[in-house]
Design an enzyme around this catalytic site. Structure first.
Site, PDB file in Angstrom:
ATOM      1  N   ASP A   1      -1.170   1.466  -4.007  1.00  0.00           N
ATOM      2  CA  ASP A   1      -2.077   0.476  -4.592  1.00  0.00           C
ATOM      3  C   ASP A   1      -3.447   1.062  -4.898  1.00  0.00           C
ATOM      4  O   ASP A   1      -4.388   0.341  -5.223  1.00  0.00           O
ATOM      5  CB  ASP A   1      -2.204  -0.762  -3.696  1.00  0.00           C
ATOM      6  CG  ASP A   1      -2.940  -0.481  -2.389  1.00  0.00           C
ATOM      7  OD1 ASP A   1      -2.911   0.679  -1.932  1.00  0.00           O
ATOM      8  OD2 ASP A   1      -3.519  -1.418  -1.822  1.00  0.00           O
TER       9      ASP A   1
ATOM     10  N   ASP B   1      -2.479   6.396  -3.403  1.00  0.00           N
ATOM     11  CA  ASP B   1      -1.304   5.773  -2.797  1.00  0.00           C
ATOM     12  C   ASP B   1      -0.829   4.640  -3.703  1.00  0.00           C
ATOM     13  O   ASP B   1      -1.329   4.467  -4.816  1.00  0.00           O
ATOM     14  CB  ASP B   1      -1.605   5.286  -1.371  1.00  0.00           C
ATOM     15  CG  ASP B   1      -2.592   4.129  -1.337  1.00  0.00           C
ATOM     16  OD1 ASP B   1      -3.360   3.969  -2.312  1.00  0.00           O
ATOM     17  OD2 ASP B   1      -2.616   3.392  -0.340  1.00  0.00           O
TER      18      ASP B   1
ATOM     19  N   ASP C   1      -5.918   2.508  -3.248  1.00  0.00           N
ATOM     20  CA  ASP C   1      -7.153   2.374  -2.474  1.00  0.00           C
ATOM     21  C   ASP C   1      -7.347   3.541  -1.509  1.00  0.00           C
ATOM     22  O   ASP C   1      -8.337   3.603  -0.792  1.00  0.00           O
ATOM     23  CB  ASP C   1      -7.218   1.032  -1.735  1.00  0.00           C
ATOM     24  CG  ASP C   1      -6.136   0.862  -0.674  1.00  0.00           C
ATOM     25  OD1 ASP C   1      -5.239   1.722  -0.577  1.00  0.00           O
ATOM     26  OD2 ASP C   1      -6.171  -0.153   0.055  1.00  0.00           O
TER      27      ASP C   1
ATOM     28  N   SER D   1       0.811  -1.206   0.000  1.00  0.00           N
ATOM     29  CA  SER D   1       0.000   0.000   0.000  1.00  0.00           C
ATOM     30  C   SER D   1       0.855   1.271   0.000  1.00  0.00           C
ATOM     31  O   SER D   1       1.589   1.532  -0.937  1.00  0.00           O
ATOM     32  CB  SER D   1      -0.962  -0.034   1.197  1.00  0.00           C
ATOM     33  OG  SER D   1      -1.914   0.983   1.123  1.00  0.00           O
TER      34      SER D   1
END
Length: 446
Positions: free
Chosen positions: A245, A243, A247, A100
């Site tokens: 990834d 960010d 999400d 992440s």
């Protein structure tokens, strides 16, 4: 209790347990035992742009194959994109290799069940039981005729792009908007610019050149300086930060001011209420008190969940409500996505602004964030000893809460990954919040 799964999958420093090829292979095998039971199944595996993703992808593929589970590889794609494709491909499992918002030398493994939903605590506990069997040398392999097969899906990014675009109503367009998009050199570096550009925006794309090492490096939703500068420099209408990834969503208005997850959630809730939404909103223990007060003024119910979007999701399912999120930018709008999706959340915000004929700066008005101070205090973990229960700590906590009364809030919570206690204080005055937090931290650290 879970030993390896945290609030968002398994995560750690690459090359150190548990982020090793051996562990990843055994985790894939264990997940295959639990989620692929009952015959030949298929798992969808995606990743962000970290160099270590290739290594972990191969290890997971081997583990699932040994368990008799077929593997479909989609390459770099946002976490919510994997959740969506897991559902549309009717896969039994979806896996994202990503840490992440963390630096490149960390990585993680997140697992989705059928339908693109995050695993329940029980499913993670079941996987950990099988994982322990594998770690103790009990990993087996199905016969050669039952081994899982692997394939690559070449049009995954295109499918997800079209899905995202469909979340802007057909009668609306981004024509006339100048938007800066910061993809954090992460999983959305191709998809995000394509979505906004194909919907008509004049686009300035920054941090969209991943090299395997620069993901989240001074960019994206956790480092907003370059986006703020770019919005002001290009005189853009707004900025969008994702960010690694994709999400998490943070935004910047035309003045260069950051608009965080709490403020975006307020904007979405206010618009939903005006459109007839009768449910409430779920935040977390860290949600700014200003959001709770602003929602109360709109007669919108509000509940707090534990920190982590998985717990927000659990509360939404329990209440039947459709909106929730965190100040960090995890936003859930269950009428539009099954999990937190930064691109879709941004399109929901843009839809609100376009339909109201307003700008982001005005859209967030009505909510006044309280100043917040957060201090991390390291403690020595001792079995049977809870530092939060110490009489000195409880004494100063009572004093601070009495001082703040209804005009502030205190939250003490232990980190789930390291021996830290997070001291958070909100107050009407920034100096008061800082002084109260320091008083509590000094006792904890003493």
């Amino acid at each position: 209790m879970r030993k390896y799964f945290g609030t968002d999958g398994v995560r750690g420093r690459v090359g150190e347990f548990p982020m090793t090829p051996d562990f990843a292979m055994k985790l894939g095998w264990a997940a295959g035992q639990v989620l692929g039971a009952g015959g030949v199944k298929e798992v969808l595996i995606g990743k962000d742009t970290r160099a270590s993703g290739y290594m972990l992808e191969s290890a997971l593929e081997a583990g699932f194959s040994a368990a008799g589970v077929n593997v479909a590889l989609v390459g770099p794609l946002p976490t919510p994109g994997i959740a969506y494709l897991t559902s549309t491909f009717r896969a039994d499992v979806g896996v994202v290799i990503s840490a992440s918002h963390n630096p490149f030398d960390d990585n993680g493994i997140k697992i989705f069940a059928q339908g693109g939903h995050k695993l329940t605590d029980k499913q993670e506990q079941d996987i950990e039981r099988w994982l322990q069997v594998a770690l103790e040398g009990g990993m087996t392999c199905v016969s050669s005729d039952k081994l899982g097969k692997a394939r690559r899906i070449d049009d995954a990014a295109g499918r997800y792009t079209e899905y995202c675009k469909a979340n802007l109503p057909g009668h609306l367009s981004l024509n006339g908007l100048k938007i800066v998009v910061d993809s954090a050199n992460g999983a959305a570096y191709k998809v995000a610019p394509a979505v906004y550009r194909e919907l008509g925006a004049e686009l300035i794309s920054i941090h969209a050149s991943p090299n395997g090492l620069n993901i989240n490096e001074h960019c994206g939703a956790t480092s907003m300086e370059s986006l703020r500068d770019a919005v002001v420099e290009h005189q853009a209408d707004l900025g969008i930060a994702l960010d690694g990834d994709a999400d998490r969503l943070m935004m910047v208005d035309h003045t260069g001011s950051v608009v965080d997850g709490d403020e975006l959630l307020y904007l979405l809730a206010k618009d939903a209420k005006a459109s007839g939404y009768t449910g409430g909103v779920v935040g977390t223990q860290m949600t700014n008190l200003g959001l709770e007060q602003a929602l109360e003024a709109l007669d919108i119910p509000f509940l707090r969940a534990k920190v982590g979007d998985r717990y927000v999701m659990e509360q939404l399912k329990a209440t039947g409500w459709r909106l929730g999120g965190e100040g960090s930018g995890h936003l859930l709008s269950l009428d539009h996505a099954s999990t937190g999706d930064a691109i879709i959340a941004s399109l929901r915000v843009l839809t609100c602004l376009l339909q109201q004929g307003t700008v982001l700066f005005d859209g967030k008005q009505g909510m006044q964030k309280l100043p917040q101070t957060l201090i991390n205090v390291r403690f020595k973990a001792e079995e049977g000893v809870d530092p939060l229960e110490a009489s000195q700590v409880q004494g100063v906590l009572s004093e601070v809460e009495a001082e703040l009364c209804q005009n502030g809030r205190v939250l003490l919570r232990k980190s789930g990954t390291e021996p830290l206690i997070r001291v958070m204080v909100e107050a009407l005055d920034a100096n008061q919040a800082r002084q109260c937090a320091e008083r509590i931290a000094s006792v904890l650290g003493g």
